[in-house]
Design a protein around this motif. Structure first.
Motif, PDB file in Angstrom:
ATOM      1  N   PRO A   1     -19.943  12.076   6.290  1.00 44.16           N
ATOM      2  CA  PRO A   1     -19.705  10.980   5.347  1.00 44.16           C
ATOM      3  C   PRO A   1     -19.489  11.526   3.932  1.00 44.16           C
ATOM      4  CG  PRO A   1     -22.044  11.205   5.726  1.00 44.16           C
ATOM      5  CD  PRO A   1     -21.362  12.230   6.603  1.00 44.16           C
ATOM      6  N   TYR A   2     -18.598  10.885   3.205  1.00 41.99           N
ATOM      7  CA  TYR A   2     -18.274  11.296   1.841  1.00 41.99           C
ATOM      8  C   TYR A   2     -18.255  10.095   0.904  1.00 41.99           C
ATOM      9  CZ  TYR A   2     -16.808  15.745   3.798  1.00 41.99           C
ATOM     10  OH  TYR A   2     -16.793  16.956   4.447  1.00 41.99           O
ATOM     11  N   GLU A   3     -18.637  10.354  -0.346  1.00 42.55           N
ATOM     12  CA  GLU A   3     -18.387   9.383  -1.404  1.00 42.55           C
ATOM     13  C   GLU A   3     -16.931   9.585  -1.794  1.00 42.55           C
ATOM     14  OE1 GLU A   3     -19.739   8.278  -5.958  1.00 42.55           O
ATOM     15  OE2 GLU A   3     -20.921   9.731  -4.824  1.00 42.55           O
ATOM     16  N   LEU A   4     -16.216   8.490  -2.013  1.00 39.42           N
ATOM     17  CA  LEU A   4     -14.783   8.585  -2.239  1.00 39.42           C
ATOM     18  C   LEU A   4     -14.356   8.056  -3.594  1.00 39.42           C
ATOM     19  CD1 LEU A   4     -13.599   7.142   1.188  1.00 39.42           C
ATOM     20  CD2 LEU A   4     -13.983   9.540   0.594  1.00 39.42           C
ATOM     21  N   LYS A   5     -13.243   8.571  -4.064  1.00 35.26           N
ATOM     22  CA  LYS A   5     -12.471   7.944  -5.113  1.00 35.26           C
ATOM     23  C   LYS A   5     -11.244   7.437  -4.360  1.00 35.26           C
ATOM     24  CE  LYS A   5     -10.118   8.677  -9.442  1.00 35.26           C
ATOM     25  NZ  LYS A   5      -9.741   9.635 -10.469  1.00 35.26           N
ATOM     26  N   ALA A   6     -11.217   6.130  -4.101  1.00 32.35           N
ATOM     27  CA  ALA A   6     -10.193   5.576  -3.230  1.00 32.35           C
ATOM     28  C   ALA A   6      -9.816   4.167  -3.675  1.00 32.35           C
ATOM     29  CB  ALA A   6     -10.700   5.553  -1.789  1.00 32.35           C
ATOM     30  N   ARG A   7      -8.778   3.665  -3.094  1.00 34.64           N
ATOM     31  CA  ARG A   7      -8.285   2.339  -3.461  1.00 34.64           C
ATOM     32  C   ARG A   7      -9.208   1.222  -2.985  1.00 34.64           C
ATOM     33  NH1 ARG A   7      -2.886  -0.525  -1.357  1.00 34.64           N
ATOM     34  NH2 ARG A   7      -2.880  -2.235  -2.839  1.00 34.64           N
ATOM     35  N   ASN A   8      -9.684   1.309  -1.741  1.00 38.14           N
ATOM     36  CA  ASN A   8     -10.404   0.176  -1.163  1.00 38.14           C
ATOM     37  C   ASN A   8     -11.798   0.454  -0.620  1.00 38.14           C
ATOM     38  OD1 ASN A   8      -8.251  -1.777  -1.461  1.00 38.14           O
ATOM     39  ND2 ASN A   8      -7.184  -0.608   0.110  1.00 38.14           N
ATOM     40  N   ILE A   9     -12.122   1.689  -0.296  1.00 40.84           N
ATOM     41  CA  ILE A   9     -13.453   1.974   0.243  1.00 40.84           C
ATOM     42  C   ILE A   9     -14.169   2.994  -0.636  1.00 40.84           C
ATOM     43  CG2 ILE A   9     -12.957   1.318   2.629  1.00 40.84           C
ATOM     44  CD1 ILE A   9     -12.451   4.193   3.332  1.00 40.84           C
TER      45      ILE A   9
ATOM     46  N   HIS B   1     -12.814   6.595   7.128  1.00 42.06           N
ATOM     47  CA  HIS B   1     -13.077   5.272   7.687  1.00 42.06           C
ATOM     48  C   HIS B   1     -14.356   4.735   7.059  1.00 42.06           C
ATOM     49  CE1 HIS B   1     -10.022   5.829  10.787  1.00 42.06           C
ATOM     50  NE2 HIS B   1     -10.437   7.093  10.792  1.00 42.06           N
ATOM     51  N   GLY B   2     -14.286   3.515   6.538  1.00 40.02           N
ATOM     52  CA  GLY B   2     -15.448   2.923   5.893  1.00 40.02           C
ATOM     53  C   GLY B   2     -15.338   1.419   5.831  1.00 40.02           C
ATOM     54  N   ILE B   3     -16.278   0.808   5.131  1.00 39.61           N
ATOM     55  CA  ILE B   3     -16.324  -0.652   5.012  1.00 39.61           C
ATOM     56  C   ILE B   3     -15.603  -1.077   3.742  1.00 39.61           C
ATOM     57  CG2 ILE B   3     -17.821  -2.656   4.726  1.00 39.61           C
ATOM     58  CD1 ILE B   3     -19.904  -1.122   6.377  1.00 39.61           C
ATOM     59  N   ARG B   4     -14.717  -2.037   3.892  1.00 37.43           N
ATOM     60  CA  ARG B   4     -13.962  -2.604   2.779  1.00 37.43           C
ATOM     61  C   ARG B   4     -14.436  -4.034   2.550  1.00 37.43           C
ATOM     62  NH1 ARG B   4      -7.380  -3.423   2.399  1.00 37.43           N
ATOM     63  NH2 ARG B   4      -7.433  -4.525   0.408  1.00 37.43           N
TER      64      ARG B   4
ATOM     65  N   TYR C   1      -5.276  11.710  -0.017  1.00 40.50           N
ATOM     66  CA  TYR C   1      -4.208  11.777  -1.011  1.00 40.50           C
ATOM     67  C   TYR C   1      -3.251  12.950  -0.784  1.00 40.50           C
ATOM     68  CZ  TYR C   1      -2.093  11.994  -5.670  1.00 40.50           C
ATOM     69  OH  TYR C   1      -1.194  12.032  -6.709  1.00 40.50           O
ATOM     70  N   ASP C   2      -3.761  14.100  -0.388  1.00 38.27           N
ATOM     71  CA  ASP C   2      -2.931  15.295  -0.222  1.00 38.27           C
ATOM     72  C   ASP C   2      -2.135  15.324   1.076  1.00 38.27           C
ATOM     73  OD1 ASP C   2      -3.759  16.296  -2.663  1.00 38.27           O
ATOM     74  OD2 ASP C   2      -5.392  17.477  -1.785  1.00 38.27           O
TER      75      ASP C   2
ATOM     76  N   TYR D   1       1.382   7.081   1.030  1.00 38.56           N
ATOM     77  CA  TYR D   1       0.272   6.213   1.415  1.00 38.56           C
ATOM     78  C   TYR D   1      -1.115   6.822   1.228  1.00 38.56           C
ATOM     79  CZ  TYR D   1       4.009   3.442   3.398  1.00 38.56           C
ATOM     80  OH  TYR D   1       5.151   2.714   3.548  1.00 38.56           O
ATOM     81  N   GLY D   2      -1.188   8.047   0.774  1.00 39.64           N
ATOM     82  CA  GLY D   2      -2.484   8.674   0.546  1.00 39.64           C
ATOM     83  C   GLY D   2      -3.182   8.081  -0.680  1.00 39.64           C
ATOM     84  N   THR D   3      -4.380   7.546  -0.478  1.00 46.90           N
ATOM     85  CA  THR D   3      -5.087   6.858  -1.563  1.00 46.90           C
ATOM     86  C   THR D   3      -6.534   7.291  -1.727  1.00 46.90           C
ATOM     87  OG1 THR D   3      -5.665   5.060  -0.062  1.00 46.90           O
ATOM     88  CG2 THR D   3      -3.656   4.782  -1.372  1.00 46.90           C
ATOM     89  N   ALA D   4      -6.996   8.292  -1.008  1.00 44.06           N
ATOM     90  CA  ALA D   4      -8.425   8.636  -1.053  1.00 44.06           C
ATOM     91  C   ALA D   4      -8.662  10.115  -1.297  1.00 44.06           C
ATOM     92  CB  ALA D   4      -9.087   8.229   0.260  1.00 44.06           C
ATOM     93  N   LEU D   5      -9.671  10.399  -2.100  1.00 45.60           N
ATOM     94  CA  LEU D   5     -10.155  11.752  -2.357  1.00 45.60           C
ATOM     95  C   LEU D   5     -11.665  11.749  -2.195  1.00 45.60           C
ATOM     96  CD1 LEU D   5      -8.198  12.604  -5.612  1.00 45.60           C
ATOM     97  CD2 LEU D   5      -7.784  13.544  -3.348  1.00 45.60           C
TER      98      LEU D   5
END
Length: 67
Positions: free
Chosen positions: A15-23, A34-37, A51-52, A57-61
């Motif tokens: 599990p990771y903490e993300l900088k992402a659009r929706n999760i 994969h996470g809860i939105r 993202y890479d 469509y890449g939106t998460a780091l």
């Protein structure tokens, strides 16, 4: 850009903490997190592509591992 876990250091299944659009938190599967939105008062499973791995469509780091 803020600190992040490099793509090559991500571990499938962790599990990771993300900088992402929706999760905010997600489990890495090798391509997506994969996470809860939350949207319109509802919660549901969603995924975001690293993202890479996809210029369009890449939106998460990953910011940090959560274990």
């Amino acid at each position: 850009m803020s600190e992040q876990v490099p793509l090559e250091q991500l571990v499938v299944g962790l599990p990771y903490e993300l900088k992402a659009r929706n999760i905010r938190y997600g489990i890495w599967d090798g391509r997506e997190f994969h996470g809860i939105r939350r949207k319109f008062g509802q919660e549901f499973m969603d995924s975001e592509i690293h993202y890479d791995l996809d210029d369009r469509y890449g939106t998460a780091l990953a910011v940090r591992v959560l274990i």
